[in-house]
Design a protein around this motif. Structure first.
Motif, PDB file in Angstrom:
ATOM      1  N   ASN A 117       0.820  -1.214   0.000  1.00 31.67           N
ATOM      2  CA  ASN A 117       0.000   0.000   0.000  1.00 31.67           C
ATOM      3  C   ASN A 117       0.854   1.265   0.000  1.00 31.67           C
ATOM      4  O   ASN A 117       0.409   2.319  -0.432  1.00 31.67           O
ATOM      5  CB  ASN A 117      -0.940  -0.014   1.207  1.00 31.67           C
ATOM      6  CG  ASN A 117      -2.113   0.926   1.023  1.00 31.67           C
ATOM      7  OD1 ASN A 117      -2.930   0.729   0.134  1.00 31.67           O
ATOM      8  ND2 ASN A 117      -2.173   1.965   1.835  1.00 31.67           N
ATOM      9  N   THR A 121      -1.860   2.817  -3.664  1.00 30.89           N
ATOM     10  CA  THR A 121      -2.987   2.982  -2.763  1.00 30.89           C
ATOM     11  C   THR A 121      -4.093   1.975  -3.087  1.00 30.89           C
ATOM     12  O   THR A 121      -4.431   1.798  -4.254  1.00 30.89           O
ATOM     13  CB  THR A 121      -3.536   4.407  -2.889  1.00 30.89           C
ATOM     14  OG1 THR A 121      -2.481   5.285  -2.555  1.00 30.89           O
ATOM     15  CG2 THR A 121      -4.702   4.633  -1.965  1.00 30.89           C
ATOM     16  N   GLY A 122      -4.609   1.325  -2.051  1.00 29.47           N
ATOM     17  CA  GLY A 122      -5.692   0.370  -2.255  1.00 29.47           C
ATOM     18  C   GLY A 122      -5.269  -1.070  -2.022  1.00 29.47           C
ATOM     19  O   GLY A 122      -6.106  -1.950  -1.841  1.00 29.47           O
ATOM     20  N   SER A 124      -3.824  -2.356   0.529  1.00 25.89           N
ATOM     21  CA  SER A 124      -4.083  -2.796   1.894  1.00 25.89           C
ATOM     22  C   SER A 124      -5.449  -3.473   1.987  1.00 25.89           C
ATOM     23  O   SER A 124      -5.570  -4.605   2.457  1.00 25.89           O
ATOM     24  CB  SER A 124      -3.986  -1.591   2.828  1.00 25.89           C
ATOM     25  OG  SER A 124      -4.466  -1.918   4.091  1.00 25.89           O
ATOM     26  N   LYS A 197       2.850  15.544  -4.707  1.00 29.35           N
ATOM     27  CA  LYS A 197       3.263  14.685  -3.588  1.00 29.35           C
ATOM     28  C   LYS A 197       4.725  14.892  -3.223  1.00 29.35           C
ATOM     29  O   LYS A 197       5.261  14.207  -2.378  1.00 29.35           O
ATOM     30  CB  LYS A 197       3.021  13.215  -3.936  1.00 29.35           C
ATOM     31  CG  LYS A 197       1.569  12.808  -3.756  1.00 29.35           C
ATOM     32  CD  LYS A 197       1.337  11.384  -4.183  1.00 29.35           C
ATOM     33  CE  LYS A 197       1.879  10.397  -3.179  1.00 29.35           C
ATOM     34  NZ  LYS A 197       1.565   8.999  -3.576  1.00 29.35           N
ATOM     35  N   ARG A 380       8.949  14.297   9.658  1.00 29.04           N
ATOM     36  CA  ARG A 380       8.447  13.332   8.674  1.00 29.04           C
ATOM     37  C   ARG A 380       8.939  11.920   9.024  1.00 29.04           C
ATOM     38  O   ARG A 380       8.218  10.947   8.864  1.00 29.04           O
ATOM     39  CB  ARG A 380       8.983  13.758   7.307  1.00 29.04           C
ATOM     40  CG  ARG A 380       8.047  13.751   6.148  1.00 29.04           C
ATOM     41  CD  ARG A 380       6.709  14.283   6.371  1.00 29.04           C
ATOM     42  NE  ARG A 380       5.752  13.482   5.589  1.00 29.04           N
ATOM     43  CZ  ARG A 380       4.506  13.283   5.939  1.00 29.04           C
ATOM     44  NH1 ARG A 380       4.028  13.793   7.049  1.00 29.04           N
ATOM     45  NH2 ARG A 380       3.718  12.571   5.181  1.00 29.04           N
ATOM     46  N   TYR A 383       6.803  10.629  11.656  1.00 28.56           N
ATOM     47  CA  TYR A 383       5.511  10.197  11.139  1.00 28.56           C
ATOM     48  C   TYR A 383       5.606   8.785  10.570  1.00 28.56           C
ATOM     49  O   TYR A 383       4.757   7.934  10.834  1.00 28.56           O
ATOM     50  CB  TYR A 383       5.018  11.169  10.064  1.00 28.56           C
ATOM     51  CG  TYR A 383       3.824  10.659   9.287  1.00 28.56           C
ATOM     52  CD1 TYR A 383       2.546  10.726   9.828  1.00 28.56           C
ATOM     53  CD2 TYR A 383       3.978  10.079   8.033  1.00 28.56           C
ATOM     54  CE1 TYR A 383       1.458  10.239   9.134  1.00 28.56           C
ATOM     55  CE2 TYR A 383       2.892   9.589   7.330  1.00 28.56           C
ATOM     56  CZ  TYR A 383       1.634   9.671   7.886  1.00 28.56           C
ATOM     57  OH  TYR A 383       0.554   9.168   7.197  1.00 28.56           O
TER      58      TYR A 383
ATOM     59  N   ALA B 346      -7.414   3.483   5.785  1.00 30.54           N
ATOM     60  CA  ALA B 346      -6.332   2.495   5.821  1.00 30.54           C
ATOM     61  C   ALA B 346      -5.651   2.445   4.453  1.00 30.54           C
ATOM     62  O   ALA B 346      -4.442   2.301   4.350  1.00 30.54           O
ATOM     63  CB  ALA B 346      -6.870   1.127   6.204  1.00 30.54           C
ATOM     64  N   ASP B 347      -6.425   2.594   3.402  1.00 28.74           N
ATOM     65  CA  ASP B 347      -5.864   2.580   2.053  1.00 28.74           C
ATOM     66  C   ASP B 347      -5.228   3.910   1.675  1.00 28.74           C
ATOM     67  O   ASP B 347      -4.139   3.963   1.126  1.00 28.74           O
ATOM     68  CB  ASP B 347      -6.970   2.276   1.031  1.00 28.74           C
ATOM     69  CG  ASP B 347      -7.271   0.797   0.956  1.00 28.74           C
ATOM     70  OD1 ASP B 347      -6.474   0.017   1.500  1.00 28.74           O
ATOM     71  OD2 ASP B 347      -8.287   0.425   0.354  1.00 28.74           O
ATOM     72  N   TYR B 348      -5.939   4.991   1.957  1.00 26.68           N
ATOM     73  CA  TYR B 348      -5.562   6.272   1.357  1.00 26.68           C
ATOM     74  C   TYR B 348      -4.716   7.164   2.253  1.00 26.68           C
ATOM     75  O   TYR B 348      -4.261   8.209   1.851  1.00 26.68           O
ATOM     76  CB  TYR B 348      -6.820   7.041   0.928  1.00 26.68           C
ATOM     77  CG  TYR B 348      -7.428   6.491  -0.333  1.00 26.68           C
ATOM     78  CD1 TYR B 348      -7.063   6.996  -1.568  1.00 26.68           C
ATOM     79  CD2 TYR B 348      -8.330   5.439  -0.283  1.00 26.68           C
ATOM     80  CE1 TYR B 348      -7.599   6.485  -2.725  1.00 26.68           C
ATOM     81  CE2 TYR B 348      -8.875   4.912  -1.441  1.00 26.68           C
ATOM     82  CZ  TYR B 348      -8.508   5.439  -2.662  1.00 26.68           C
ATOM     83  OH  TYR B 348      -9.035   4.922  -3.815  1.00 26.68           O
ATOM     84  N   ARG B 349      -4.541   6.753   3.500  1.00 18.17           N
ATOM     85  CA  ARG B 349      -3.909   7.648   4.453  1.00 18.17           C
ATOM     86  C   ARG B 349      -2.529   8.123   3.998  1.00 18.17           C
ATOM     87  O   ARG B 349      -2.245   9.316   3.987  1.00 18.17           O
ATOM     88  CB  ARG B 349      -3.787   6.921   5.791  1.00 18.17           C
ATOM     89  CG  ARG B 349      -3.201   7.780   6.855  1.00 18.17           C
ATOM     90  CD  ARG B 349      -3.300   7.058   8.160  1.00 18.17           C
ATOM     91  NE  ARG B 349      -2.621   7.813   9.184  1.00 18.17           N
ATOM     92  CZ  ARG B 349      -2.463   7.378  10.412  1.00 18.17           C
ATOM     93  NH1 ARG B 349      -2.944   6.207  10.750  1.00 18.17           N
ATOM     94  NH2 ARG B 349      -1.847   8.098  11.293  1.00 18.17           N
ATOM     95  N   ASP B 350      -1.671   7.171   3.597  1.00 15.84           N
ATOM     96  CA  ASP B 350      -0.299   7.549   3.247  1.00 15.84           C
ATOM     97  C   ASP B 350      -0.280   8.437   2.009  1.00 15.84           C
ATOM     98  O   ASP B 350       0.456   9.412   1.935  1.00 15.84           O
ATOM     99  CB  ASP B 350       0.546   6.302   3.009  1.00 15.84           C
ATOM    100  CG  ASP B 350       0.679   5.490   4.276  1.00 15.84           C
ATOM    101  OD1 ASP B 350       0.637   6.091   5.360  1.00 15.84           O
ATOM    102  OD2 ASP B 350       0.786   4.257   4.189  1.00 15.84           O
ATOM    103  N   ASP B 351      -1.118   8.049   1.042  1.00 14.77           N
ATOM    104  CA  ASP B 351      -1.161   8.783  -0.211  1.00 14.77           C
ATOM    105  C   ASP B 351      -1.644  10.218   0.028  1.00 14.77           C
ATOM    106  O   ASP B 351      -0.993  11.189  -0.382  1.00 14.77           O
ATOM    107  CB  ASP B 351      -2.116   8.046  -1.154  1.00 14.77           C
ATOM    108  CG  ASP B 351      -2.176   8.686  -2.516  1.00 14.77           C
ATOM    109  OD1 ASP B 351      -1.098   9.013  -3.044  1.00 14.77           O
ATOM    110  OD2 ASP B 351      -3.289   8.868  -3.037  1.00 14.77           O
ATOM    111  N   ASP B 353      -1.921  11.793   2.845  1.00 14.13           N
ATOM    112  CA  ASP B 353      -1.090  12.530   3.798  1.00 14.13           C
ATOM    113  C   ASP B 353       0.103  13.184   3.103  1.00 14.13           C
ATOM    114  O   ASP B 353       0.462  14.320   3.414  1.00 14.13           O
ATOM    115  CB  ASP B 353      -0.598  11.606   4.914  1.00 14.13           C
ATOM    116  CG  ASP B 353      -0.067  12.403   6.086  1.00 14.13           C
ATOM    117  OD1 ASP B 353      -0.888  12.891   6.878  1.00 14.13           O
ATOM    118  OD2 ASP B 353       1.160  12.567   6.191  1.00 14.13           O
ATOM    119  N   ALA B 354       0.705  12.454   2.147  1.00 17.02           N
ATOM    120  CA  ALA B 354       1.834  13.037   1.413  1.00 17.02           C
ATOM    121  C   ALA B 354       1.381  14.295   0.669  1.00 17.02           C
ATOM    122  O   ALA B 354       2.058  15.327   0.690  1.00 17.02           O
ATOM    123  CB  ALA B 354       2.404  12.019   0.432  1.00 17.02           C
TER     124      ALA B 354
END
Lengths: 424, 362
Positions: A117, A121-122, A124, A197, A380, A383, B346-351, B353-354
């Motif tokens: 993940n 994304t997705g 997970s 990003k 960071r 985090y 759970a899926d999108y948090r990291d994306d 958040d960046a």
């Protein structure tokens, strides 16, 4: 004399062994003894410092999880070309189901999902949700699996899903390092992250810039104080010394929070400025939750690390040098600039290295007073260590930070010379 | 000397296992929250079972620490209090033990099974819900003028309510509120947020107030900022606002609109010895029964996670005020609510958040 030089063969010691050999033995004995003496410390440092750091650094490239969780799939993926745009064959799906059944049994599939993940994304929820259904399948009898798996989740019928697994199936990866410099590992090699990003390089630059600013302001503020400390009569100097050390002994958090009280818009400084009429009530200064606040608070916190080495170096400078310079006709300024200052440079060097290296890894103060523009790369890293659990990326960021510090240290050594640093 | 030492070692070895069973380490958040657990759970449990409970206020770093402990093969915690999102992460990582609600948790007094009593709140196989809390806004009653804010979109209205706002320095919740106030229907929020355009839209909406925001990262920040008058309104956990309003009597009121429900509860770390696991399960069975969950609400304004506990919520133990109207789940407060979307984040948090951090740094 002529006798000795005319002798052939090596010089012998009293007991007849060659002198070189016997000397080496004596030295070896001495070295072993010295080693034995420092052995406890050495072992301690190795176990508690070098080993943990090395293992943390190793995480920045370690990536065996995909291969360990899906060994058969990874093997099958070698025969599949991601660029073809075609979905893999049934054999791969069968291998994947076989791997997943084992992984689900060991509850490892969700870990893999979390890992992937970070890249796509997705993944997970794909692994978590599919896991519940794949659990019910029997790899030996329930095939063929291709359509079944795509039925479970249509993402398994998506070329990207398999391409991501293939791209990140290597045991030693450069993926984390690429992520750490705002790039990503893709089937077509390293590529830049989408612009919205990109954040990490900016944070590295900002961390460096702000650490330099903090070091510079520490020098400016610390130098006169250190000079006073070194040149006042001992009694007054001692009282001043306590004033320097007192904040040094106070908790970091307390000092940072105190700055918050001082600098905020309803804080002490703004209240006073409004009260004496320098600032309008509706135009109060913004001095916190930005770079300014961070630099002020961190300069204050790190100042003793600058003053103490400066002070101990200045103490060793003989006042007679200055008198001598003046007696030969130098003005006060020339005497200071040409005689005193060069002698105090080792103290500045030592203080600057201390302050800079401490500042570059600072975490808690920028977190509290940094707002959005004053945060450091360490925030960071924190985090990724504690929230996203992406320890690989955190390790890569840490490695880069360590590399930058070592590089700067090396530059310092080349320019100023590390012999020229004294702590007293 | 040597025999003495050996004797000492032997006695320690003999005593240690017995002593261990009488002690357990429970990890929580500290402050008023730990105190409420101490009164409602720990003290009665110790009285009943004779077990000494050691408190460790490490919940904020629990996920990372549990992972490190697990890798080192030495888990020293017995029961850990975490938010549901962390519980899901721990469960995914194999760091928390799976729980069977019906056999390992107490049934309601009327015989309703635990899984039914907790209902939808059992968001992960490893998670035992304890409280429902919400992230919502508080505002300074003396700084908002004559008309108090009533809807979430007043947060984005700097003309009607000039002054700073406090928002959490992370995308979760803020993105949802931004979309909601940018005309997205509540039911579509997560579909929109799953697209890059939707994320940009949310950030653009947040951008309209970016200069007026103080970003917080600790739950105590907003109450402090409100008390100091640094902000006119700010988001935080409802229990913190309760303390500001009812305990410290500050001129602050709650804006319950679009509050986001979240869950906090227990997990038991994976890899405990059988003996410690049994002990932890025994504690959990006791501490999450209907009465105990209702008891906690006497000390802090968070709603009990069991449906059967709600009618038992009484008065605050020290202030003597009725707690029910202060619960985020109270019908008056819960007219417009969100439930934290665990699967999505759970899926999108990291994306996201960046993106969010990059946007903040701009």
């Amino acid at each position: 004399m002529t006798d000795a030089t005319s002798q052939s063969g090596p010089v012998l010691a009293a007991d007849g062994t060659p002198l070189k050999k016997s000397l080496a033995r004596a030295l070896r004995l001495q070295k072993t003894r010295a080693l034995m003496l420092i052995a406890p410390l050495l072992v301690f440092v190795l176990i508690s410092f070098v080993f943990p750091i090395a293992s943390m650094l190793f995480r920045s490239v370690e990536n065996s999880i995909v291969m360990e969780t899906l060994p058969l799939t990874v093997e099958e993926l070698q025969n599949w070309d991601a660029d073809s745009g075609q979905l893999p064959e049934e054999a791969l799906y069968a291998a994947f189901i076989a791997d997943m059944v084992v992984a689900i049994d060991a509850k490892k599939h969700t870990r893999l999902g979390t890992r992937l993940n970070y890249e796509e994304t997705g993944m997970s929820s794909l692994f978590r949700k599919s896991g519940r259904k794949i659990k019910k399948l029997d790899p030996a009898t329930d095939g063929p699996f291709k359509d079944k798996l795509i039925d479970i989740d249509k993402k398994w019928g998506d070329v990207t899903t398999w391409a991501v697994i293939k791209t990140h199936s290597v045991k030693i990866t450069n993926g984390y390092f690429l992520n750490a410099i705002d790039m990503q590992r893709t089937p077509d090699g390293a590529q830049a992250q989408p612009e919205d990003k990109r954040i990490l390089i900016k944070l590295f630059q900002r961390t460096l810039f702000m650490s330099l600013m903090i070091t510079a302001s520490c020098i400016m503020l610390g130098y006169p104080v250190a000079w006073l400390l070194a040149n006042l009569p001992a009694r007054t100097a001692n009282i001043l010394m306590i004033l320097v050390l007192l904040p040094f002994w106070t908790s970091l958090l307390v000092r940072t929070s105190a700055w918050k009280v001082m600098l905020q818009q309803q804080g002490v400084i703004n209240e006073v400025l409004v009260w004496i009429g320098l600032v309008a009530d509706d135009a109060r200064l913004v001095m916190i939750n930005n770079q300014f606040g961070t630099i002020v608070a961190m300069t204050h916190i790190l100042l003793p690390f600058m003053i103490l080495p400066m002070y101990s170096v200045m103490q060793t400078i003989q006042p007679t040098y200055l008198r001598a310079a003046k007696s030969m006709g130098a003005t006060n300024w020339t005497a200071f600039w040409r005689v005193y200052f060069p002698l105090s440079v080792p103290g500045i060097g030592a203080g600057s290295i201390l302050v800079f290296i401490l500042a570059i890894g600072y975490y808690i103060t920028p977190e509290i007073v940094g707002g959005t523009k004053g945060v450091f790369i360490s925030n960071r890293i924190a985090y990724h260590i504690s929230s996203s659990l992406n320890w690989g990326l955190a390790a890569a960021l840490g490695t880069i930070l360590l590399g930058v510090v070592l590089l700067l240290y090396w530059c310092y050594d080349k320019i100023v010379g590390i012999d020229n640093v004294k702590l007293g | 000397m040597k025999t003495k030492l050996t004797a000492l070692a032997v006695t320690t070895a003999l005593v240690a296992p017995a002593a261990m069973a009488q002690e357990m380490t429970i990890v929580s958040w500290g402050g008023a929250y730990s105190k409420s657990q101490l009164k409602a759970y720990h003290e009665p449990y110790s009285a009943k079972s004779g077990v000494t409970i050691i408190n460790d206020d490490s919940s904020a770093e629990a996920v990372a620490k549990l992972r490190a402990m697990n890798e080192a093969g030495n888990v020293t915690w017995d029961v850990v209090d975490v938010v549901a999102a962390d519980a899901i992460r721990l469960c995914d990582e194999g760091l928390a033990m799976e729980i069977d609600a019906d056999t390992q948790l107490a049934a309601a007094p009327d015989g309703t099974s635990a899984s039914e009593d907790f209902g939808d709140l059992l968001v992960s196989d490893c998670f035992i819900p304890q409280i429902v809390y919400s992230t919502t806004f508080g505002y300074r009653t003396d700084l908002v003028g004559d008309t108090a804010p009533t809807t979430i979109c007043d947060v984005f209205d700097t003309d009607a309510y000039p002054g700073k706002r406090a928002l959490e320095k992370r995308p979760i919740n803020n993105m949802e509120w931004a979309l909601l106030c940018d005309g997205v229907a509540k039911s579509d929020v997560y579909d929109v947020l799953a697209t890059p355009e939707g994320q940009d839209k949310a950030l653009a909406k947040l951008g309209t107030i970016k200069d007026d925001v103080i970003w917080w990262s600790a739950g105590a920040d907003t109450p402090q900022l409100l008390a100091d008058g640094e902000v006119v309104m700010g988001s935080t956990y409802n229990g913190r606002l309760f303390a500001v309003i009812e305990e410290q009597k500050q001129p602050v009121a709650m804006l319950w609109d679009a509050q986001v429900f979240d869950l906090d509860g227990w997990i038991i770390p994976a890899g405990l010895s059988d003996e410690r696991k049994a002990q932890a399960l025994d504690y959990i069975m006791f501490a999450t029964d209907t009465q105990r969950l209702a008891d906690q609400a006497k000390y802090i304004s968070y709603g009990p996670a069991r449906a059967s506990s709600a009618p038992l919520v009484g008065k605050h133990a020290e202030l003597g005020i009725d707690m029910a109207p202060h619960m985020p789940t109270d019908p008056n407060n819960a007219q417009n609510t969100f439930l934290y979307n665990y699967e999505f984040w759970a899926d999108y948090r990291d994306d996201i958040d960046a993106k969010f951090q990059a946007w903040l740094a701009k």
